[in-house]
Write a protein that holds these residues in place. Structure first.
Motif, PDB file in Angstrom:
ATOM      1  N   TYR A  51       2.351   8.515 -64.308  1.00  0.00           N
ATOM      2  CA  TYR A  51       2.281   9.350 -65.723  1.00  0.00           C
ATOM      3  C   TYR A  51       3.511   8.970 -66.679  1.00  0.00           C
ATOM      4  CZ  TYR A  51       1.383  12.466 -69.684  1.00  0.00           C
ATOM      5  OH  TYR A  51       1.168  13.042 -71.094  1.00  0.00           O
ATOM      6  N   LEU A  52       4.778   9.342 -66.158  1.00  0.00           N
ATOM      7  CA  LEU A  52       5.897   9.045 -66.863  1.00  0.00           C
ATOM      8  C   LEU A  52       6.234   7.559 -67.141  1.00  0.00           C
ATOM      9  CD1 LEU A  52       9.123  10.590 -65.915  1.00  0.00           C
ATOM     10  CD2 LEU A  52       9.132   8.424 -66.125  1.00  0.00           C
ATOM     11  N   ARG A  53       5.843   6.706 -66.193  1.00  0.00           N
ATOM     12  CA  ARG A  53       5.886   5.450 -66.470  1.00  0.00           C
ATOM     13  C   ARG A  53       5.360   4.840 -67.791  1.00  0.00           C
ATOM     14  NH1 ARG A  53       2.863   1.526 -64.567  1.00  0.00           N
ATOM     15  NH2 ARG A  53       3.756  -0.700 -64.658  1.00  0.00           N
ATOM     16  N   GLU A  54       4.207   5.432 -67.698  1.00  0.00           N
ATOM     17  CA  GLU A  54       3.344   4.837 -69.197  1.00  0.00           C
ATOM     18  C   GLU A  54       3.185   5.643 -70.391  1.00  0.00           C
ATOM     19  OE1 GLU A  54      -0.100   2.277 -66.426  1.00  0.00           O
ATOM     20  OE2 GLU A  54      -0.588   4.303 -67.301  1.00  0.00           O
ATOM     21  N   ASP A  58      10.935   6.276 -72.654  1.00  0.00           N
ATOM     22  CA  ASP A  58      12.365   6.525 -72.897  1.00  0.00           C
ATOM     23  C   ASP A  58      13.123   7.136 -71.636  1.00  0.00           C
ATOM     24  OD1 ASP A  58      10.205   8.788 -73.215  1.00  0.00           O
ATOM     25  OD2 ASP A  58      12.085  10.063 -73.810  1.00  0.00           O
ATOM     26  N   ALA A  59      12.071   7.869 -70.709  1.00  0.00           N
ATOM     27  CA  ALA A  59      12.492   8.400 -69.659  1.00  0.00           C
ATOM     28  C   ALA A  59      12.497   7.335 -68.390  1.00  0.00           C
ATOM     29  CB  ALA A  59      12.105   9.728 -69.046  1.00  0.00           C
ATOM     30  N   ALA A  60      11.236   6.709 -68.267  1.00  0.00           N
ATOM     31  CA  ALA A  60      11.319   5.728 -67.448  1.00  0.00           C
ATOM     32  C   ALA A  60      12.404   4.510 -67.147  1.00  0.00           C
ATOM     33  CB  ALA A  60      10.044   4.836 -67.380  1.00  0.00           C
ATOM     34  N   ALA A  61      13.011   4.280 -68.493  1.00  0.00           N
ATOM     35  CA  ALA A  61      14.069   3.498 -68.429  1.00  0.00           C
ATOM     36  C   ALA A  61      15.196   3.982 -67.441  1.00  0.00           C
ATOM     37  CB  ALA A  61      14.823   3.379 -69.917  1.00  0.00           C
ATOM     38  N   GLY A  62      15.595   4.988 -67.134  1.00  0.00           N
ATOM     39  CA  GLY A  62      16.310   5.612 -66.151  1.00  0.00           C
ATOM     40  C   GLY A  62      16.131   5.058 -64.751  1.00  0.00           C
ATOM     41  N   CYS A  74      15.520  14.972 -66.253  1.00  0.00           N
ATOM     42  CA  CYS A  74      15.078  16.167 -67.141  1.00  0.00           C
ATOM     43  C   CYS A  74      13.495  16.137 -67.180  1.00  0.00           C
ATOM     44  CB  CYS A  74      16.012  16.117 -68.284  1.00  0.00           C
ATOM     45  SG  CYS A  74      15.525  17.323 -69.530  1.00  0.00           S
ATOM     46  N   VAL A  75      13.225  14.696 -67.768  1.00  0.00           N
ATOM     47  CA  VAL A  75      11.827  14.674 -68.228  1.00  0.00           C
ATOM     48  C   VAL A  75      10.893  14.733 -66.799  1.00  0.00           C
ATOM     49  CG1 VAL A  75       9.838  12.932 -68.843  1.00  0.00           C
ATOM     50  CG2 VAL A  75      12.256  13.257 -70.221  1.00  0.00           C
ATOM     51  N   THR A  76      11.241  14.235 -65.711  1.00  0.00           N
ATOM     52  CA  THR A  76      10.650  14.508 -64.452  1.00  0.00           C
ATOM     53  C   THR A  76      10.387  15.885 -64.172  1.00  0.00           C
ATOM     54  OG1 THR A  76      11.375  12.476 -63.750  1.00  0.00           O
ATOM     55  CG2 THR A  76      10.535  13.907 -61.948  1.00  0.00           C
ATOM     56  N   SER A  77      11.484  16.725 -64.238  1.00  0.00           N
ATOM     57  CA  SER A  77      11.409  17.895 -64.041  1.00  0.00           C
ATOM     58  C   SER A  77      10.485  18.892 -64.676  1.00  0.00           C
ATOM     59  CB  SER A  77      12.677  18.726 -64.258  1.00  0.00           C
ATOM     60  OG  SER A  77      12.877  20.071 -63.750  1.00  0.00           O
ATOM     61  N   THR A  78      10.499  18.263 -66.075  1.00  0.00           N
ATOM     62  CA  THR A  78       9.239  19.193 -67.128  1.00  0.00           C
ATOM     63  C   THR A  78       7.862  18.771 -66.647  1.00  0.00           C
ATOM     64  OG1 THR A  78      10.962  19.195 -68.671  1.00  0.00           O
ATOM     65  CG2 THR A  78       8.798  19.239 -69.364  1.00  0.00           C
ATOM     66  N   LEU A  79       7.520  17.489 -66.304  1.00  0.00           N
ATOM     67  CA  LEU A  79       6.379  16.932 -65.936  1.00  0.00           C
ATOM     68  C   LEU A  79       6.013  17.587 -64.695  1.00  0.00           C
ATOM     69  CD1 LEU A  79       6.657  13.092 -66.921  1.00  0.00           C
ATOM     70  CD2 LEU A  79       5.279  14.773 -68.179  1.00  0.00           C
ATOM     71  N   GLU A  80       6.925  17.729 -63.811  1.00  0.00           N
ATOM     72  CA  GLU A  80       6.535  18.383 -62.511  1.00  0.00           C
ATOM     73  C   GLU A  80       5.716  19.865 -62.759  1.00  0.00           C
ATOM     74  OE1 GLU A  80       9.694  16.349 -59.431  1.00  0.00           O
ATOM     75  OE2 GLU A  80      10.015  18.321 -60.559  1.00  0.00           O
ATOM     76  N   LYS A  81       6.262  20.426 -63.886  1.00  0.00           N
ATOM     77  CA  LYS A  81       5.443  21.726 -64.047  1.00  0.00           C
ATOM     78  C   LYS A  81       3.951  21.627 -64.371  1.00  0.00           C
ATOM     79  CE  LYS A  81      10.036  23.998 -64.597  1.00  0.00           C
ATOM     80  NZ  LYS A  81      10.845  22.660 -64.381  1.00  0.00           N
ATOM     81  N   ARG A  82       3.511  20.598 -65.013  1.00  0.00           N
ATOM     82  CA  ARG A  82       2.293  20.338 -65.559  1.00  0.00           C
ATOM     83  C   ARG A  82       1.142  20.310 -64.492  1.00  0.00           C
ATOM     84  NH1 ARG A  82       2.644  15.859 -70.349  1.00  0.00           N
ATOM     85  NH2 ARG A  82       0.437  16.351 -70.509  1.00  0.00           N
ATOM     86  N   PRO A  83       0.070  20.758 -64.874  1.00  0.00           N
ATOM     87  CA  PRO A  83      -1.241  20.713 -63.876  1.00  0.00           C
ATOM     88  C   PRO A  83      -1.212  19.434 -63.302  1.00  0.00           C
ATOM     89  CG  PRO A  83      -1.858  21.872 -65.896  1.00  0.00           C
ATOM     90  CD  PRO A  83      -0.391  21.254 -66.109  1.00  0.00           C
ATOM     91  N   GLU A  89      -5.192  12.581 -64.742  1.00  0.00           N
ATOM     92  CA  GLU A  89      -6.422  12.174 -65.903  1.00  0.00           C
ATOM     93  C   GLU A  89      -5.594  11.301 -67.076  1.00  0.00           C
ATOM     94  OE1 GLU A  89      -9.176  11.981 -65.865  1.00  0.00           O
ATOM     95  OE2 GLU A  89      -9.667  13.288 -64.230  1.00  0.00           O
ATOM     96  N   GLY A  90      -4.352  11.699 -67.123  1.00  0.00           N
ATOM     97  CA  GLY A  90      -3.470  11.041 -68.361  1.00  0.00           C
ATOM     98  C   GLY A  90      -3.247   9.627 -67.960  1.00  0.00           C
ATOM     99  N   PHE A  91      -2.756   9.334 -66.413  1.00  0.00           N
ATOM    100  CA  PHE A  91      -2.723   8.201 -65.901  1.00  0.00           C
ATOM    101  C   PHE A  91      -4.163   7.241 -65.803  1.00  0.00           C
ATOM    102  CE2 PHE A  91      -3.613   5.705 -62.090  1.00  0.00           C
ATOM    103  CZ  PHE A  91      -2.779   4.606 -62.273  1.00  0.00           C
ATOM    104  N   ARG A  92      -5.039   7.998 -65.651  1.00  0.00           N
ATOM    105  CA  ARG A  92      -6.544   7.308 -65.610  1.00  0.00           C
ATOM    106  C   ARG A  92      -6.803   6.684 -66.976  1.00  0.00           C
ATOM    107  NH1 ARG A  92     -11.338   8.320 -62.627  1.00  0.00           N
ATOM    108  NH2 ARG A  92     -10.485  10.540 -61.938  1.00  0.00           N
ATOM    109  N   GLN A  93      -6.515   7.275 -67.982  1.00  0.00           N
ATOM    110  CA  GLN A  93      -6.522   6.839 -69.438  1.00  0.00           C
ATOM    111  C   GLN A  93      -5.777   5.578 -69.846  1.00  0.00           C
ATOM    112  OE1 GLN A  93      -9.098   7.877 -71.367  1.00  0.00           O
ATOM    113  NE2 GLN A  93      -9.543   9.253 -69.270  1.00  0.00           N
ATOM    114  N   GLY A  94      -4.756   5.126 -69.145  1.00  0.00           N
ATOM    115  CA  GLY A  94      -3.757   4.106 -69.342  1.00  0.00           C
ATOM    116  C   GLY A  94      -2.904   4.338 -70.273  1.00  0.00           C
ATOM    117  N   PRO A  95      -1.868   3.518 -70.515  1.00  0.00           N
ATOM    118  CA  PRO A  95      -0.811   3.585 -71.453  1.00  0.00           C
ATOM    119  C   PRO A  95      -1.201   3.916 -73.001  1.00  0.00           C
ATOM    120  CG  PRO A  95      -0.722   1.368 -70.755  1.00  0.00           C
ATOM    121  CD  PRO A  95      -1.904   2.054 -69.898  1.00  0.00           C
ATOM    122  N   PRO A  96      -0.843   4.546 -73.664  1.00  0.00           N
ATOM    123  CA  PRO A  96      -1.160   4.744 -74.911  1.00  0.00           C
ATOM    124  C   PRO A  96      -0.824   3.263 -75.770  1.00  0.00           C
ATOM    125  CG  PRO A  96       0.545   6.538 -74.404  1.00  0.00           C
ATOM    126  CD  PRO A  96       0.487   5.421 -73.350  1.00  0.00           C
TER     127      PRO A  96
END
Length: 229
Positions: A51-54, A58-62, A74-83, A89-96
Motif C-alpha cells: 500500500y505504502l509503495r503505491e 513520499d515515504a517509499a523514497a525512504g 513514521c508513515v509505516t507506523s501509522t499505516l500499521e494501525k489501519r485495518p 483493498e487499497g493495493f488491489r485498486q492499484g496506484p492512484p
C-alpha cells in the motif's frame, strides 16, 4: 511507440493486474499473521509495504534514500494501525492516477506483484510447486530477468549464465534461452530453471527458487551476490 511495443506493454500491464488481483485475494484469505519469504515480515507487513509503495511515494523514497528513512518509519507506523482489509483493498485498486508509478505498471509492477505473490504463496516453509504460467507472461518475465540481473547481480570475476527452460515455446532444458551478466570473462556459473524461478533467484529468494546451479570451478558461486533494494 510502435504497435508491437504497445502490444507488449498492454500484455505486461494485463499480467501485472492479474498478479495484483491474485496477490490481494491470497492476502485476504491468509489473514494478517501468515508468514512470508521476506525475513521478519508477516502478511500485514506485506500489505503495509504494498500500500505504502503505491499510495505514499513520499515515504517509499525512504527505502532508497537514507535522509527520508525516518519519514518512512513514521508513515509505516501509522499505516500499521489501519485495518488489514483496507490496506489490501487499497493495493488491489492499484496506484492512484496521480502516481507516476502507474505508468510503469507493465514492467515494475509485473515483477513486484509476481515476486510478492510468491513470497506469500511459499511463506509457510513447506515446498510449494511453481505455478504454470502463460507463455506470454513467461516471455515478459524473461525480459525482466535480463534487465534486472544487470542491476541486481554482483559477480566478482564470475561469468553468470542464466538458462531459461521455458522462456518461449521452443526453449527446453536441452536448448534453453540464455542470458549472460557479471564479468565479461572468468569462472562460469550457470543458473537454470523456469523463468519465474530465475526471477525469484535474482531478487534474493534463492532458498525458495527451484533452480539448478552449476559452477566450472569450486567456490565460484560464492563470489556472486545480489544488491539489496
Amino acid at each position: 511507440m510502435t504497435s508491437a511495443s504497445q502490444s507488449n506493454s498492454a500484455r505486461s500491464e494485463s499480467f501485472a493486474r492479474q498478479e495484483r488481483e491474485a496477490l490481494a485475494g491470497l492476502l485476504l484469505s491468509q489473514g494478517p499473521s501468515a508468514p512470508t519469504l521476506c525475513e521478519g515480515w508477516q502478511t500485514r507487513d506485506m500489505a503495509v509495504h504494498l500500500y505504502l509503495r503505491e499510495h505514499r511515494p513520499d515515504a517509499a523514497a525512504g527505502m532508497f534514500l537514507p535522509p527520508v528513512k525516518s519519514h518512512l518509519e513514521c508513515v509505516t507506523s501509522t499505516l500499521e494501525k489501519r485495518p488489514y482489509e483496507e490496506l489490501v483493498e487499497g493495493f488491489r485498486q492499484g496506484p492512484p492516477k496521480w502516481n507516476p508509478i502507474r505508468l510503469a505498471d507493465s514492467f515494475v509492477n509485473l515483477s513486484e506483484n509476481f515476486i510478492h505473490h510468491e513470497d506469500v504463496r511459499r511463506g509457510g516453509g513447506e515446498r510449494v510447486a511453481p505455478r504454470e504460467l502463460p507463455a506470454e507472461m513467461r516471455a515478459e518475465l524473461w525480459r525482466v530477468v535480463q534487465q534486472a540481473s544487470r542491476v541486481m547481480v554482483r559477480a566478482d570475476g564470475v561469468l553468470v549464465v542464466f538458462e531459461a527452460v521455458d522462456a518461449n515455446p521452443d526453449s527446453s532444458a536441452a536448448s534453453p534461452e540464455r542470458h549472460i551478466c557479471g564479468a565479461k570473462q572468468g569462472d562460469e556459473v550457470r543458473i537454470s530453471g523456469p523463468v519465474g524461478e530465475l526471477l525469484l533467484w535474482v531478487f534474493g529468494r534463492e532458498d525458495a527458487a527451484e533452480v539448478e546451479i552449476s559452477e566450472d570451478k569450486p567456490g565460484a558461486q560464492k563470489r556472486i551476490s545480489r544488491r539489496s533494494i
